[in-house]
Design a protein around this motif. Structure first.
Motif, short mmCIF file in Angstrom:
data_model
loop_
_atom_site.label_atom_id
_atom_site.label_comp_id
_atom_site.label_asym_id
_atom_site.label_seq_id
_atom_site.Cartn_x
_atom_site.Cartn_y
_atom_site.Cartn_z
N THR A 102 0.82 -1.22 0.00
CA THR A 102 0.00 0.00 0.00
C THR A 102 0.85 1.26 0.00
N SER A 103 2.16 1.12 -0.25
CA SER A 103 3.03 2.31 -0.26
C SER A 103 4.20 2.06 -1.21
N GLY A 104 4.75 3.13 -1.73
CA GLY A 104 6.02 3.10 -2.44
C GLY A 104 6.13 2.05 -3.54
N ILE A 105 7.19 1.27 -3.49
CA ILE A 105 7.49 0.28 -4.53
C ILE A 105 6.39 -0.79 -4.60
N GLY A 106 5.94 -1.25 -3.43
CA GLY A 106 4.91 -2.30 -3.40
C GLY A 106 3.62 -1.85 -4.06
N LEU B 1 -0.69 -7.03 1.13
CA LEU B 1 -0.53 -7.27 2.56
C LEU B 1 0.13 -6.04 3.16
N ASP B 2 -0.42 -5.56 4.26
CA ASP B 2 0.27 -4.46 4.95
C ASP B 2 -0.21 -4.41 6.40
N LEU B 3 0.47 -3.60 7.19
CA LEU B 3 0.05 -3.40 8.58
C LEU B 3 -1.37 -2.86 8.59
N ALA C 216 -1.75 -7.65 8.03
CA ALA C 216 -0.84 -8.59 8.70
C ALA C 216 0.41 -7.85 9.15
N ASP C 217 0.98 -8.35 10.25
CA ASP C 217 2.26 -7.82 10.72
C ASP C 217 3.31 -8.91 10.46
N LEU C 218 4.21 -8.64 9.54
CA LEU C 218 5.18 -9.66 9.12
C LEU C 218 6.22 -9.95 10.20
N ALA C 219 6.17 -9.21 11.29
CA ALA C 219 7.03 -9.56 12.42
C ALA C 219 6.45 -10.74 13.20
N ASN D 292 7.85 -10.36 -2.18
CA ASN D 292 8.30 -10.03 -0.83
C ASN D 292 8.96 -8.66 -0.87
N ASN D 293 8.18 -7.64 -0.50
CA ASN D 293 8.62 -6.26 -0.66
C ASN D 293 8.67 -5.48 0.65
N ALA D 294 7.85 -5.83 1.63
CA ALA D 294 7.73 -4.99 2.84
C ALA D 294 9.08 -4.82 3.52
N ALA E 69 21.26 -4.13 10.48
CA ALA E 69 20.17 -5.11 10.37
C ALA E 69 19.61 -5.13 8.94
N TYR E 70 19.43 -3.94 8.38
CA TYR E 70 18.88 -3.83 7.02
C TYR E 70 19.79 -4.56 6.03
N ILE E 71 21.08 -4.28 6.13
CA ILE E 71 22.03 -4.86 5.17
C ILE E 71 22.17 -6.38 5.39
N ALA F 110 19.80 -8.34 6.52
CA ALA F 110 18.56 -8.95 5.99
C ALA F 110 18.61 -9.01 4.46
N LYS F 111 19.06 -7.94 3.82
CA LYS F 111 19.05 -7.90 2.34
C LYS F 111 20.10 -8.87 1.76
N HIS F 112 21.28 -8.97 2.40
CA HIS F 112 22.24 -9.99 1.95
C HIS F 112 21.63 -11.39 2.10
N TYR G 47 18.49 3.93 -4.95
CA TYR G 47 17.50 4.77 -4.24
C TYR G 47 16.30 5.08 -5.12
N VAL G 48 15.12 4.83 -4.55
CA VAL G 48 13.84 5.04 -5.23
C VAL G 48 13.07 6.09 -4.44
N ARG G 49 12.44 7.03 -5.15
CA ARG G 49 11.71 8.09 -4.44
C ARG G 49 10.41 7.51 -3.85
N THR G 50 10.45 7.14 -2.57
CA THR G 50 9.28 6.59 -1.87
C THR G 50 9.22 7.26 -0.50
N PRO G 51 8.13 7.05 0.26
CA PRO G 51 8.06 7.62 1.60
C PRO G 51 9.27 7.23 2.46
N LEU G 52 9.77 5.98 2.30
CA LEU G 52 10.93 5.54 3.09
C LEU G 52 12.15 6.42 2.82
N VAL G 53 12.40 6.68 1.54
CA VAL G 53 13.59 7.45 1.16
C VAL G 53 13.38 8.94 1.41
N GLU G 54 12.16 9.44 1.22
CA GLU G 54 11.92 10.85 1.50
C GLU G 54 12.17 11.13 2.99
N1 LIG Z 1 13.07 3.19 -1.60
C1 LIG Z 1 14.27 2.76 -1.90
O1 LIG Z 1 15.17 3.53 -2.26
C2 LIG Z 1 14.60 1.31 -1.85
C3 LIG Z 1 15.82 0.89 -2.40
C4 LIG Z 1 16.14 -0.47 -2.35
C5 LIG Z 1 15.26 -1.37 -1.77
N2 LIG Z 1 14.10 -0.93 -1.23
C6 LIG Z 1 13.22 -1.91 -0.61
O2 LIG Z 1 11.96 -1.85 -1.21
C7 LIG Z 1 10.97 -2.25 -0.28
C8 LIG Z 1 9.86 -1.21 -0.25
O3 LIG Z 1 10.40 0.01 0.18
P1 LIG Z 1 9.69 1.42 -0.05
O4 LIG Z 1 10.77 2.40 -0.25
O5 LIG Z 1 8.61 1.28 -1.05
O6 LIG Z 1 9.10 1.66 1.43
P2 LIG Z 1 7.70 2.21 1.97
O7 LIG Z 1 7.97 2.63 3.37
O8 LIG Z 1 7.09 3.18 1.03
O9 LIG Z 1 6.80 0.89 1.98
C9 LIG Z 1 7.11 -0.21 2.80
C10 LIG Z 1 5.82 -0.89 3.17
O10 LIG Z 1 6.15 -2.03 4.02
C11 LIG Z 1 5.18 -2.07 5.04
N3 LIG Z 1 5.66 -2.76 6.22
C12 LIG Z 1 6.67 -2.39 7.05
N4 LIG Z 1 6.75 -3.22 8.10
C13 LIG Z 1 5.77 -4.15 7.94
C14 LIG Z 1 5.34 -5.25 8.70
N5 LIG Z 1 5.90 -5.57 9.89
N6 LIG Z 1 4.30 -6.00 8.25
C15 LIG Z 1 3.69 -5.68 7.08
N7 LIG Z 1 4.05 -4.63 6.31
C16 LIG Z 1 5.07 -3.87 6.74
C17 LIG Z 1 4.90 -0.60 5.34
O11 LIG Z 1 3.69 -0.43 6.08
C18 LIG Z 1 4.88 0.00 3.97
O12 LIG Z 1 3.59 -0.04 3.39
C19 LIG Z 1 11.68 -2.44 1.06
O13 LIG Z 1 11.96 -3.82 1.26
C20 LIG Z 1 12.97 -1.67 0.87
O14 LIG Z 1 14.00 -2.18 1.66
C21 LIG Z 1 13.74 0.39 -1.24
#
Ligand SMILES: NC(=O)c1ccc[n+]([C@@H]2O[C@H](COP(=O)([O-])OP(=O)(O)OC[C@H]3O[C@@H](n4cnc5c(N)ncnc54)[C@H](O)[C@@H]3O)[C@@H](O)[C@H]2O)c1
Length: 256
Positions: free
Chosen positions: A16-20, A37-39, A58-61, A85-87, A150-152, A154-156, A183-190
């Motif tokens: 529901t946000s950004g790349i997903g 799927l999202d929180l 769902a909470d993927l944690a 698998n994007n969250a 942690a991020y790095i 997990a991604k590796h 880097y992708v222009r999404t809420p996370l990166v902004e």
């Molecule tokens: N934006 C970037 O520059 C960039 C670059 C490389 C990789 N990525 C990866 O792309 C993916 C999407 O990133 P984005 O930038 O679109 O971020 P985003 O913050 O816009 O979206 C992430 C989504 O994941 C959901 N999420 C987070 N924790 C969750 C949980 N516990 N359970 C369910 N949903 C959960 C959030 O609610 C949100 O909707 C991420 O895995 C990120 O690491 C992003």
């Protein structure tokens, strides 16, 4: 668009946000039926409703949420052919100060949950002979930066999971690939740009150009739709021979 694509069902985590969200929209335009799927937040429900996606809160944690998410998708849409698998989320701190519970949550959301979703969805993904798993990793699946341990990690790990699952899935027509965006222009990166501008005393434009894009050959942020276009190809029947691939869409970041 083929008839087979029209009937396929996709589940996009963090959809529901950004790349997903961009991937979910692109898959819908490609003719798939899409669950996101999202929180469980009002905004997430609203976005899913407006766009005509099935919302899977769902909470993927939480391990039990991963199993339920697969079951709910299959019962709502009649199957599951494409899993994305994007969250994910970021936390920035040096290792010596990194909160241990945040580490646990990040590894669960970005590595354990993709494993669990693949495991629980396996019988569905392998049913039609054209299943797809697309793991959204990152350039940080290849290279490191300080303060993102942690991020790095997990991604590796997600790249290792991608390759292993690809080897196990090949006989069943299921492909498993990773996309590694820069880097992708999404809420996370902004959010990151705003934080860095504050802490470094720079303008947001300077953070983009001088800090974030410094190692990149192309000095421009990607858009979520750029990642979605690649995901659309990987999900298509035409990409049947691509598996275990780690696809960089990184503005030349890792070329040096
Ligand atoms: N934006 C970037 O520059 C960039 C670059 C490389 C990789 N990525 C990866 O792309 C993916 C999407 O990133 P984005 O930038 O679109 O971020 P985003 O913050 O816009 O979206 C992430 C989504 O994941 C959901 N999420 C987070 N924790 C969750 C949980 N516990 N359970 C369910 N949903 C959960 C959030 O609610 C949100 O909707 C991420 O895995 C990120 O690491 C992003």
């Amino acid at each position: 668009m083929t008839a087979q694509q029209e009937q396929r069902v996709a589940l996009v985590t963090g959809g529901t946000s950004g790349i997903g969200l961009a991937i979910a929209g692109r898959f819908q335009a490609d003719g798939m039926r899409v669950a996101v799927l999202d929180l469980d937040r009002p905004h997430a429900r609203e976005v899913a409703g407006q766009r005509g996606f099935t919302f899977i809160p769902a909470d993927l944690a939480r391990r039990e949420d991963c199993r339920r998410a697969v079951e709910e998708t299959v019962s709502a849409l009649g199957g599951l052919d494409v899993l994305v698998n994007n969250a994910g989320f970021q936390h920035i701190d040096p290792i010596k100060e990194f909160p241990e519970d945040t580490w646990d949550t990040m590894l669960h959301v970005m590595l354990t949950a993709p494993f669990l979703l693949i495991k629980y969805a396996w019988p569905h993904l392998t049913r039609g002979g054209q299943g797809r798993v697309i793991n959204i990793a990152s350039i940080h699946g290849h290279v490191a930066s300080p303060f993102k341990s942690a991020y790095i990690s997990a991604k590796h790990g997600l790249i290792g999971l991608t390759r292993t699952a690809a080897l196990e899935a090949g006989e069943q027509g299921l492909t498993v690939n990773a996309i590694c965006p820069g880097y992708v222009r999404t809420p996370l990166v902004e959010g990151q740009i705003a934080d860095q501008a504050r802490t470094r005393g720079l303008s947001e434009a300077e953070v983009e150009q001088k800090v974030m894009l410094e190692p990149a050959a192309i000095k421009k942020l990607l858009n979520p739709e750029d990642v979605a276009a690649l995901a659309s190809y990987v999900a298509s029947p035409a990409a049947w021979g691509m598996t275990g691939a780690v696809l960089d869409l990184d503005l030349g970041w890792t070329a040096r």
